[in-house]
Enzyme design. Structure first.
Site, short mmCIF file in Angstrom:
data_model
loop_
_atom_site.label_atom_id
_atom_site.label_comp_id
_atom_site.label_asym_id
_atom_site.label_seq_id
_atom_site.Cartn_x
_atom_site.Cartn_y
_atom_site.Cartn_z
N ASP A 1 0.77 -1.24 0.00
CA ASP A 1 0.00 0.00 0.00
C ASP A 1 0.81 1.29 0.00
O ASP A 1 0.64 2.15 -0.83
CB ASP A 1 -0.94 0.02 1.21
CG ASP A 1 -1.82 -1.21 1.30
OD1 ASP A 1 -1.66 -2.11 0.46
OD2 ASP A 1 -2.67 -1.27 2.20
N GLU B 1 1.84 -10.15 11.45
CA GLU B 1 1.56 -9.63 10.10
C GLU B 1 2.86 -9.20 9.41
O GLU B 1 3.09 -9.48 8.25
CB GLU B 1 0.60 -8.44 10.23
CG GLU B 1 0.07 -7.90 8.94
CD GLU B 1 -0.87 -6.71 9.15
OE1 GLU B 1 -1.07 -6.30 10.32
OE2 GLU B 1 -1.39 -6.18 8.16
C1 GLC Z 1 -3.07 -4.48 3.88
C2 GLC Z 1 -1.87 -4.96 3.06
C3 GLC Z 1 -2.36 -5.83 1.90
C4 GLC Z 1 -3.19 -6.98 2.45
C5 GLC Z 1 -4.32 -6.49 3.35
C6 GLC Z 1 -5.01 -7.62 4.08
O1 GLC Z 1 -3.87 -3.64 3.14
O2 GLC Z 1 -1.12 -3.89 2.58
O3 GLC Z 1 -1.28 -6.31 1.15
O4 GLC Z 1 -3.70 -7.74 1.41
O5 GLC Z 1 -3.82 -5.59 4.34
O6 GLC Z 1 -4.09 -8.39 4.78
#
Ligand code: GLC
Length: 497
Positions: free
Chosen positions: A194, A458
């Site tokens: 992101d 995460e």
């Molecule tokens: C965040 C991360 C993305 C992921 C999402 C759900 O937005 O940047 O890559 O898919 O979370 O885990």
């Protein structure tokens, strides 16, 4: 990566703990669509408490690991995601929401206004996509099913293959109208990374207003929630606030993220209007690399389906095979445009400036996973990955999301420094694919050590390796299993490429 698992008992412990996380995150939810359908649906969100939807590339990575020990369950969750989320033009969005009014994760259903598109599905979904890992994940699920339930494998193939082919068709037609073999993304969230510094300059082109900034301040809750969490862990208030701001994207970025969503919705998610007009149009190197490997996987699935079908159908599949081979050939040519001889790395191409976005991040290594660099290029990439620009104080061969040499690097800032499993997994498998076995093995061991010492977070601090973000994350657990248990699967796929 020829050996199985880390040594002895500890290996078993990690696998057991990883399976526990994946089982705990599996849920049967009440699923309600915009058109009144209501049913109970088996899903696996990114974690247990926070997310109220399935994400595209999370779903692929999550079920990749589950396919090894419970392919039936992996197949069901994977199919539920693509079946309900896919749009009528083949597009697969990055979030399938379980129902309306799910606003814990911002932006929730109301912001997307997908009903403006003539192609929108019955379910509530987002209006943007994510890195297309689904093809190679589907192949892994299929192989898992074949060993346990051949009829189940065939049913999976018959549903998953045409849906994924439609998705790739959409990408090549709508997102590569110039037919250069590189598809575009329209939003930083489509990259999966992101707040990567690669998006800093393209984002600056997006105008925002004071009102939009104020709106964002009111709406987003992530910084506040993180501040509270840090405080509950004993961090003093001002410091907690400061850290939370560093860890999450800035308000100005968020205002632009939302402006881009609005831009697409206002154009009814019509690619013919969005592609030429949007100020954010990038040929993302990671997105295109995983698309390449997913195309290879679809080719394998096409051959499998051809074995099982009528004479009439066989002709159709032969046409698909030609189509997929055509995409692969075009992509091989396209990737040449992304290589920068001077620095020895691959970068994204900004369609608006026609220039490479030369920011050093983990995305630069992704063509390894597609087997596209030359042997000499791959060797040089390995040296860079191991070199001072990417080396963290941990001294482990774990690649931070952004190079330490990049001015935006911060060890806590989400995709601007921390270590994430899925992207390191792609690089490890990439080195393996290129025959750089020692490098692949070193990353694999480092990742398994990391999760066995710190847990399934995460993401992780690149220097002290502290776990960050949410605990017990599905893709971290799944990929640990994958790295531990899967010595041979990929070799078969690499032979196709
Ligand atoms: C965040 C991360 C993305 C992921 C999402 C759900 O937005 O940047 O890559 O898919 O979370 O885990």
């Amino acid at each position: 990566m020829s050996e199985k698992g880390p040594a002895g008992e500890r290996g078993k412990d990690i696998i057991k703990a990883a399976k526990d996380v994946l089982n705990a995150n599996r849920q049967i939810v009440r699923f309600k669509t915009r058109t009144g359908l209501e049913e109970r649906l088996l899903v696996r969100p990114p974690d247990k408490g926070f997310y109220e939807g399935n994400w595209l590339w999370d779903t692929g990575f999550n079920e990749l690991g589950v396919a090894i020990f419970n392919p039936k369950e992996a197949a069901e969750i994977f199919l539920n995601f693509i079946r309900f989320s896919q749009w009528r033009n083949g597009f697969i969005p990055h979030i399938l929401f379980y129902q309306k009014n799910q606003e814990r994760y911002f932006p929730g259903t109301v912001y997307w206004k997908i009903e403006r598109s003539e192609n929108c599905p019955d379910a509530y979904t987002s209006g943007i996509t994510q890195p297309p890992v689904l093809g190679f994940c589907a192949l892994r699920i299929y192989e898992g099913l074949k060993e346990k339930t051949p009829e189940g494998a065939e049913r999976f193939l018959i549903e998953a293959y045409p849906r994924l082919l439609e998705f790739h068709r959409y990408l090549f037609e709508a997102r590569d109208p110039e037919r250069v073999g590189l598809v575009s993304i329209y939003h930083p969230w489509e990259s999966g990374l992101d707040n990567s510094p690669r998006w800093q300059v393209p984002l600056l082109r997006i105008p925002t207003t004071v009102e939009q900034l104020e709106e964002i301040r009111r709406l987003r809750r992530d910084v506040g929630a993180l501040t509270e969490k840090l405080k509950s862990e004993g961090v003093e208030e001002t410091r907690a606030r400061e850290l939370a701001f560093k860890m999450r994207p800035a308000d100005e970025d968020y205002a632009r993220y939302l402006a881009l969503v609005r831009f697409m919705a206002e154009r009814d998610y019509d690619d013919e209007r969005i592609y030429p007009e949007t100020l954010f149009n990038v040929k993302d190197v990671l997105f295109n690399s995983v698309l390449y490997t997913s195309n290879e996987a679809l080719l394998v699935l096409a051959y499998e389906l051809k074995e099982k079908t009528t004479e009439e159908e066989k002709k159709k599949i032969e046409a698909d095979v030609r189509e997929l081979k055509g995409y692969l050939e075009k992509q091989r040519k396209g990737f040449k445009k992304l290589y920068d001889e001077e620095s020895g790395l691959y970068y994204d191409l900004d369609v608006k400036t026609k220039k490479l976005i030369k920011r050093k991040t983990i995305a630069c290594f992704m063509p390894l996973f597609a087997g596209l660099p030359s042997q000499a290029q791959a060797q040089r990439m390995a040296e860079i990955a191991k070199g001072p620009e990417f080396k963290s104080e941990s001294e482990k061969f774990l690649i931070p999301s952004t190079a330490k040499s990049d001015p935006s690097f911060h060890p806590l800032a989400y995709w601007r420094g921390p270590i994430w499993l899925p992207v390191n997994w792609l690089v490890a498998r990439g080195f393996e694919r290129m025959g750089l076995v020692a490098e692949a093995e070193e990353i694999r061991r480092a990742l398994l050590d990391l999760v066995s010492q710190k847990g399934f977070y995460e993401y992780f601090h690149p220097d002290n390796l502290q776990g960050l973000g949410r605990e017990n994350f599905s893709w971290t657990a799944s990929l640990a299993i994958e790295l531990n248990e899967e010595p041979n699967f990929w070799k078969k796929l690499w032979q196709v490429g």
